[in-house]
Design a protein around this motif. Structure first.
Motif, mmCIF file in Angstrom:
data_model
loop_
_atom_site.group_PDB
_atom_site.id
_atom_site.type_symbol
_atom_site.label_atom_id
_atom_site.label_comp_id
_atom_site.label_asym_id
_atom_site.label_seq_id
_atom_site.Cartn_x
_atom_site.Cartn_y
_atom_site.Cartn_z
ATOM 1 N N VAL A 48 28.288 -19.520 16.284
ATOM 2 C CA VAL A 48 26.779 -19.291 16.588
ATOM 3 C C VAL A 48 26.616 -17.897 17.128
ATOM 4 O O VAL A 48 25.919 -16.977 16.829
ATOM 5 N N ALA A 49 27.030 -17.740 18.523
ATOM 6 C CA ALA A 49 26.815 -16.639 19.259
ATOM 7 C C ALA A 49 28.022 -16.462 20.425
ATOM 8 O O ALA A 49 28.751 -17.225 20.564
ATOM 9 N N ALA A 50 28.349 -15.140 20.685
ATOM 10 C CA ALA A 50 29.105 -15.198 21.714
ATOM 11 C C ALA A 50 28.694 -13.830 22.792
ATOM 12 O O ALA A 50 27.889 -12.917 22.399
ATOM 13 N N ILE A 51 29.252 -13.897 23.867
ATOM 14 C CA ILE A 51 29.083 -12.828 24.902
ATOM 15 C C ILE A 51 30.247 -12.141 25.727
ATOM 16 O O ILE A 51 31.236 -13.273 25.922
ATOM 17 N N ASN A 52 30.250 -11.151 25.930
ATOM 18 C CA ASN A 52 31.521 -10.715 26.515
ATOM 19 C C ASN A 52 31.524 -11.182 27.895
ATOM 20 O O ASN A 52 30.308 -11.616 28.468
ATOM 21 N N TRP A 53 32.431 -10.583 28.777
ATOM 22 C CA TRP A 53 32.425 -11.108 30.336
ATOM 23 C C TRP A 53 31.523 -10.492 31.072
ATOM 24 O O TRP A 53 30.951 -11.327 31.976
ATOM 25 N N SER A 54 30.705 -9.495 30.760
ATOM 26 C CA SER A 54 29.960 -8.653 31.792
ATOM 27 C C SER A 54 28.231 -9.045 31.268
ATOM 28 O O SER A 54 27.290 -9.041 31.868
ATOM 29 N N GLY A 55 28.282 -9.629 29.927
ATOM 30 C CA GLY A 55 27.206 -10.084 29.414
ATOM 31 C C GLY A 55 26.361 -8.833 28.753
ATOM 32 O O GLY A 55 25.320 -8.850 28.189
ATOM 33 N N GLY A 56 27.125 -7.734 28.663
ATOM 34 C CA GLY A 56 26.445 -6.500 28.012
ATOM 35 C C GLY A 56 26.634 -6.342 26.559
ATOM 36 O O GLY A 56 26.069 -5.631 25.790
ATOM 37 N N ILE A 57 27.571 -7.248 26.042
ATOM 38 C CA ILE A 57 27.882 -7.278 24.486
ATOM 39 C C ILE A 57 27.594 -8.292 24.032
ATOM 40 O O ILE A 57 28.331 -9.364 24.629
ATOM 41 N N THR A 58 26.804 -8.682 22.924
ATOM 42 C CA THR A 58 26.789 -9.915 22.258
ATOM 43 C C THR A 58 27.011 -9.786 20.764
ATOM 44 O O THR A 58 26.968 -8.617 20.134
ATOM 45 N N LYS A 59 27.246 -10.988 20.329
ATOM 46 C CA LYS A 59 27.533 -11.067 18.654
ATOM 47 C C LYS A 59 26.905 -12.390 18.348
ATOM 48 O O LYS A 59 26.963 -13.446 18.788
ATOM 49 N N TYR A 60 26.295 -12.159 16.980
ATOM 50 C CA TYR A 60 25.624 -13.307 16.543
ATOM 51 C C TYR A 60 25.857 -13.675 14.980
ATOM 52 O O TYR A 60 26.116 -12.622 14.125
ATOM 53 N N ALA A 61 25.739 -14.861 14.602
ATOM 54 C CA ALA A 61 25.844 -15.351 13.220
ATOM 55 C C ALA A 61 24.732 -14.877 12.552
ATOM 56 O O ALA A 61 23.610 -14.781 13.042
#
Length: 124
Positions: A48-61
């Motif tokens: 569905v979605a992912a976020i990197n350690w800092s929250g600055g990069i995200t990824k979505y389906a």
């Protein structure tokens, strides 16, 4: 070890919004990416979605892009999934997961720890 506990699921109508939370305990929460996956009855688990350690990069389906927002609060050891404009096809058990390496990924096998899931049901 990391323990993950999802909350916030429920029964809503199409077009409604819902926010899922995932509280983490164990190793340093801010070290690795976090992800949300879902599994509908009779279907495979999907990203569905992912976020990197800092929250600055995200990824979505693609299916949720523009409707869902993933975020994290490292001070609270919590990751969120804000879901808007919900559709019946969003009905599933939603799982949060903790990655075991720094790379942001949509691949489930890259995630080492998983929560028990929270049910989201969207009625038409």
């Amino acid at each position: 070890q990391v323990q993950l506990a999802e909350s916030g699921g429920g029964l809503v109508q199409a077009g409604d919004s819902l926010r899922l939370s995932c509280a983490a305990s164990g190793r340093t929460f801010s070290s690795f990416p976090m992800g949300w996956f879902r599994q509908a009855p009779g279907k495979e688990r999907e990203f569905v979605a992912a976020i990197n350690w800092s929250g600055g990069i995200t990824k979505y389906a693609d299916s949720v892009k523009g409707r869902f927002i993933i975020s994290r609060d490292n001070a609270k050891n919590t990751v969120y999934l804000q879901m808007s404009s919900l559709k019946p096809e969003d009905t599933a058990v939603y799982y949060c997961a903790d990655a075991n390496r720094p790379t942001l990924t949509s691949e489930a096998f890259r995630y080492e720890f998983w929560g028990q899931g929270t049910q989201v049901t969207v009625s038409s």
